[in-house]
Design a protein around this motif. Structure first.
Motif, mmCIF file in Angstrom:
data_model
loop_
_atom_site.group_PDB
_atom_site.id
_atom_site.type_symbol
_atom_site.label_atom_id
_atom_site.label_comp_id
_atom_site.label_asym_id
_atom_site.label_seq_id
_atom_site.Cartn_x
_atom_site.Cartn_y
_atom_site.Cartn_z
ATOM 1 N N GLN A 295 0.930 -1.239 -0.062
ATOM 2 C CA GLN A 295 -0.071 0.052 0.019
ATOM 3 C C GLN A 295 0.752 1.134 0.036
ATOM 4 N N LYS A 296 2.120 1.114 0.552
ATOM 5 C CA LYS A 296 2.962 2.421 0.469
ATOM 6 C C LYS A 296 3.532 2.517 -0.897
ATOM 7 N N ALA A 297 3.863 1.595 -1.220
ATOM 8 C CA ALA A 297 4.541 1.404 -2.660
ATOM 9 C C ALA A 297 3.364 2.181 -3.502
ATOM 10 N N HIS A 298 2.013 1.930 -3.386
ATOM 11 C CA HIS A 298 0.942 2.120 -4.567
ATOM 12 C C HIS A 298 0.845 3.579 -4.042
ATOM 13 N N PHE A 299 0.838 3.937 -2.992
ATOM 14 C CA PHE A 299 0.844 5.305 -2.528
ATOM 15 C C PHE A 299 1.893 6.475 -3.115
ATOM 16 N N GLY A 300 2.901 5.657 -3.105
ATOM 17 C CA GLY A 300 4.107 6.484 -3.848
ATOM 18 C C GLY A 300 4.014 6.443 -5.219
ATOM 19 N N LEU A 301 3.445 5.551 -5.751
ATOM 20 C CA LEU A 301 3.195 5.680 -7.413
ATOM 21 C C LEU A 301 2.128 6.510 -7.925
ATOM 22 N N ARG A 302 1.074 6.727 -7.096
ATOM 23 C CA ARG A 302 0.027 7.656 -7.048
ATOM 24 C C ARG A 302 0.388 9.130 -6.828
ATOM 25 N N MET A 303 1.404 9.214 -6.030
ATOM 26 C CA MET A 303 2.105 10.617 -5.946
ATOM 27 C C MET A 303 2.816 10.975 -7.190
#
Length: 68
Positions: free
Chosen positions: A22-30
């Motif tokens: 989920q952290k990695a996904h958040f980073g990709l979204r940013m």
């Protein structure tokens, strides 16, 4: 991550893996929001990895395997 690797983890390990994904996904979204993401397919793959990990986590919790 492959399902065989996820199935070898215990419940606590899977919960940690979900948080990490989920952290990695958040980073990709940013990165996408700031237009720094070139490979937008990575978002789809990250979502699927999260779903895969959550599915296996629920299966293990349903069978009663505890976090050891």
């Amino acid at each position: 991550m492959k399902t065989t690797e996820l199935r070898q983890k215990d419940v606590a390990g899977l919960q940690a893996e979900v948080k990490e994904l989920q952290k990695a996904h958040f980073g990709l979204r940013m990165q996408k929001a700031t237009q720094q993401l070139n490979n937008t397919d990575a978002l789809r793959l990250a979502r699927r990895d999260i779903a895969r990990a959550k599915t296996i986590l629920v299966e293990k919790q349903a069978t009663g395997q505890s976090a050891k």
